[in-house]
Motif scaffolding. Structure first.
Motif, PDB file in Angstrom:
ATOM      1  N   ALA A  25       0.846  -1.198   0.000  1.00 29.17           N
ATOM      2  CA  ALA A  25       0.000   0.000   0.000  1.00 29.17           C
ATOM      3  C   ALA A  25       0.878   1.243   0.000  1.00 29.17           C
ATOM      4  CB  ALA A  25      -0.922   0.006   1.215  1.00 29.17           C
ATOM      5  N   LYS A  26       0.312   2.317  -0.480  1.00 23.82           N
ATOM      6  CA  LYS A  26       1.011   3.598  -0.497  1.00 23.82           C
ATOM      7  C   LYS A  26       0.025   4.693  -0.129  1.00 23.82           C
ATOM      8  CE  LYS A  26       4.227   6.182  -3.467  1.00 23.82           C
ATOM      9  NZ  LYS A  26       4.946   6.154  -4.777  1.00 23.82           N
ATOM     10  N   SER A  27       0.495   5.688   0.587  1.00 30.08           N
ATOM     11  CA  SER A  27      -0.378   6.800   0.969  1.00 30.08           C
ATOM     12  C   SER A  27       0.259   8.122   0.598  1.00 30.08           C
ATOM     13  CB  SER A  27      -0.688   6.763   2.467  1.00 30.08           C
ATOM     14  OG  SER A  27       0.487   6.967   3.229  1.00 30.08           O
ATOM     15  N   TRP A  28      -0.598   9.097   0.345  1.00 31.89           N
ATOM     16  CA  TRP A  28      -0.202  10.468   0.038  1.00 31.89           C
ATOM     17  C   TRP A  28      -0.945  11.363   1.024  1.00 31.89           C
ATOM     18  CZ3 TRP A  28      -1.159   6.579  -3.234  1.00 31.89           C
ATOM     19  CH2 TRP A  28      -0.235   6.297  -4.241  1.00 31.89           C
ATOM     20  N   THR A  29      -0.221  12.106   1.854  1.00 29.51           N
ATOM     21  CA  THR A  29      -0.847  12.869   2.924  1.00 29.51           C
ATOM     22  C   THR A  29      -0.435  14.337   2.847  1.00 29.51           C
ATOM     23  OG1 THR A  29      -0.729  10.904   4.344  1.00 29.51           O
ATOM     24  CG2 THR A  29      -1.230  13.014   5.408  1.00 29.51           C
ATOM     25  N   PRO A  30      -1.385  15.249   2.579  1.00 26.15           N
ATOM     26  CA  PRO A  30      -1.068  16.683   2.604  1.00 26.15           C
ATOM     27  C   PRO A  30      -0.694  17.121   4.020  1.00 26.15           C
ATOM     28  CG  PRO A  30      -3.148  16.259   1.480  1.00 26.15           C
ATOM     29  CD  PRO A  30      -2.761  14.994   2.168  1.00 26.15           C
ATOM     30  N   ASP A  31       0.037  18.207   4.148  1.00 30.92           N
ATOM     31  CA  ASP A  31       0.492  18.684   5.458  1.00 30.92           C
ATOM     32  C   ASP A  31      -0.665  18.942   6.411  1.00 30.92           C
ATOM     33  OD1 ASP A  31       3.111  18.528   4.713  1.00 30.92           O
ATOM     34  OD2 ASP A  31       3.310  20.642   4.199  1.00 30.92           O
ATOM     35  N   ALA A  32      -1.752  19.481   5.887  1.00 29.92           N
ATOM     36  CA  ALA A  32      -2.899  19.828   6.744  1.00 29.92           C
ATOM     37  C   ALA A  32      -4.107  18.954   6.416  1.00 29.92           C
ATOM     38  CB  ALA A  32      -3.242  21.298   6.588  1.00 29.92           C
ATOM     39  N   ALA A  33      -3.854  17.671   6.150  1.00 29.47           N
ATOM     40  CA  ALA A  33      -4.946  16.775   5.759  1.00 29.47           C
ATOM     41  C   ALA A  33      -6.028  16.738   6.828  1.00 29.47           C
ATOM     42  CB  ALA A  33      -4.412  15.367   5.513  1.00 29.47           C
ATOM     43  N   GLY A  34      -7.257  16.805   6.379  1.00 33.11           N
ATOM     44  CA  GLY A  34      -8.394  16.739   7.291  1.00 33.11           C
ATOM     45  C   GLY A  34      -9.461  15.831   6.728  1.00 33.11           C
ATOM     46  N   ALA A  35     -10.453  15.536   7.516  1.00 30.50           N
ATOM     47  CA  ALA A  35     -11.600  14.725   7.121  1.00 30.50           C
ATOM     48  C   ALA A  35     -11.180  13.292   6.765  1.00 30.50           C
ATOM     49  CB  ALA A  35     -12.358  15.384   5.978  1.00 30.50           C
ATOM     50  N   ALA A  36     -12.138  12.532   6.295  1.00 28.61           N
ATOM     51  CA  ALA A  36     -11.904  11.106   6.038  1.00 28.61           C
ATOM     52  C   ALA A  36     -10.980  10.916   4.842  1.00 28.61           C
ATOM     53  CB  ALA A  36     -13.242  10.412   5.775  1.00 28.61           C
ATOM     54  N   PRO A  37     -10.040   9.982   4.929  1.00 27.88           N
ATOM     55  CA  PRO A  37      -9.155   9.706   3.795  1.00 27.88           C
ATOM     56  C   PRO A  37      -9.899   9.013   2.663  1.00 27.88           C
ATOM     57  CG  PRO A  37      -8.768   8.107   5.519  1.00 27.88           C
ATOM     58  CD  PRO A  37      -9.724   9.129   6.087  1.00 27.88           C
ATOM     59  N   ILE A  38      -9.282   9.017   1.487  1.00 29.66           N
ATOM     60  CA  ILE A  38      -9.834   8.360   0.300  1.00 29.66           C
ATOM     61  C   ILE A  38      -9.077   7.061   0.072  1.00 29.66           C
ATOM     62  CG2 ILE A  38     -10.210   8.554  -2.187  1.00 29.66           C
ATOM     63  CD1 ILE A  38     -10.144  11.644  -1.789  1.00 29.66           C
ATOM     64  N   ILE A  39      -9.798   5.942  -0.025  1.00 30.16           N
ATOM     65  CA  ILE A  39      -9.199   4.660  -0.356  1.00 30.16           C
ATOM     66  C   ILE A  39      -9.471   4.379  -1.834  1.00 30.16           C
ATOM     67  CG2 ILE A  39      -9.168   2.180   0.068  1.00 30.16           C
ATOM     68  CD1 ILE A  39     -10.058   2.727   2.913  1.00 30.16           C
ATOM     69  N   LEU A  40      -8.405   4.109  -2.608  1.00 31.36           N
ATOM     70  CA  LEU A  40      -8.524   3.826  -4.035  1.00 31.36           C
ATOM     71  C   LEU A  40      -8.506   2.325  -4.292  1.00 31.36           C
ATOM     72  CD1 LEU A  40      -6.081   6.477  -5.578  1.00 31.36           C
ATOM     73  CD2 LEU A  40      -8.560   6.649  -5.299  1.00 31.36           C
ATOM     74  N   PHE A  41      -9.428   1.865  -5.126  1.00 33.83           N
ATOM     75  CA  PHE A  41      -9.519   0.464  -5.537  1.00 33.83           C
ATOM     76  C   PHE A  41      -9.186   0.393  -7.026  1.00 33.83           C
ATOM     77  CE2 PHE A  41     -12.297   1.118  -1.965  1.00 33.83           C
ATOM     78  CZ  PHE A  41     -12.331  -0.072  -1.249  1.00 33.83           C
ATOM     79  N   HIS A  42      -8.138  -0.351  -7.388  1.00 36.32           N
ATOM     80  CA  HIS A  42      -7.711  -0.376  -8.784  1.00 36.32           C
ATOM     81  C   HIS A  42      -8.538  -1.329  -9.639  1.00 36.32           C
ATOM     82  CE1 HIS A  42      -5.576  -4.242  -8.493  1.00 36.32           C
ATOM     83  NE2 HIS A  42      -4.980  -3.824  -7.385  1.00 36.32           N
TER      84      HIS A  42
END
Length: 263
Positions: A25-42
């Motif tokens: 798995a890999k994640s991309w996180t902005p410095d000020a990330a807020g709210a629920a994350p997005i899970i991608l399904f390929h």
């Protein structure tokens, strides 16, 4: 890539332990990330790397953590121990998502999937109605349509060329032939002909955005219409085929950002 005024999201890689093997798995996180994350399904031939620039840009422009992972048998994840079960779309929500969320500390999330990954996103939203805050599908199939089967038959013919299998192996290594057969032989099997998302769609309780290209070679507009019916919005993207997030990345990211801003 992020726009000029947006800093790139911080990338991290993970290994998710499951009963059948390890998932990359890999994640991309902005410095000020807020709210629920997005899970991608390929999709059926996809992987983390084949999302290309889309996750980074989606994270930056939605200000949300984005998580993508290789399903068992795909990309950098462990090999699959056998053949795909006929319930593999629903099984991904049952078997793949709980360990992913547990080990990455995800409680609530946005489910977003491309092609058959869109079906897995639907199944995930249905299985976890209290945790899934919104659902986005991109070129997803909701049932077995003749256009889908015709496209798969054409692709199967193209993959008789060893050069095309070799290109697939760049992303899946020695699992490439399994990946290809898992796609074509499952979908073309008479035993799969009656598959639909209808039961899962009836259990979805969150807002829905169904994106679809008007030139999608693997499915008509009947798919986004069925996915969104009574649950949200279906949007046909102009001059777009089966991979909208690569063909029209800006349009897709803007559509998802605007949708999530209203959730």
């Amino acid at each position: 890539m992020p726009t000029q005024n947006q800093a790139p999201a911080t990338e991290a890689e993970w290994w998710i332990r499951t009963a059948e093997g390890a998932l990359f798995a890999k994640s991309w996180t902005p410095d000020a990330a807020g709210a629920a994350p997005i899970i991608l399904f390929h999709d059926s031939l996809g992987s983390v790397d084949l999302w290309r620039s889309f996750p980074q840009r989606l994270a930056a422009e939605t200000n949300r953590r984005v998580i993508a992972y290789d399903r068992l048998g795909f990309g950098r994840s462990d090999a699959h121990p056998g053949r795909l079960a006929l319930d593999f779309v629903a099984a991904e929500a049952r078997d793949g998502i709980p360990p992913l969320c547990d080990q990455l500390g995800v409680s609530e999330f946005i489910a977003c999937g491309h092609s058959v990954g869109g079906g897995m996103a639907v199944e995930t939203a249905a299985r976890f109605p209290e945790r899934c805050r919104a659902l986005v599908t991109i070129a997803a199939q909701a049932f077995v349509e003749e256009r889908t089967l015709a496209g798969i038959r054409d692709a199967k013919g193209d993959f008789q060329d060893p050069a095309n299998v070799a290109r697939l192996a760049r992303y899946h290594g020695d699992k490439a032939r399994w990946v290809l057969d898992a796609w074509t032989e499952t979908w073309l099997s008479p035993a799969f002909a009656d598959w639909t998302l209808d039961r899962a769609l009836a259990a979805v309780r969150c807002p829905v955005l169904a994106l679809h290209g008007d030139r999608d070679e693997y499915g008509s507009s009947a798919h986004p219409e069925r996915i969104a019916a009574g649950r949200g919005a279906a949007r046909l993207l102009p001059d777009t085929g089966h991979v909208p997030h690569r063909e029209q990345e800006t349009l897709v990211v803007d559509a998802i950002r605007n949708f999530l801003n209203g959730v």
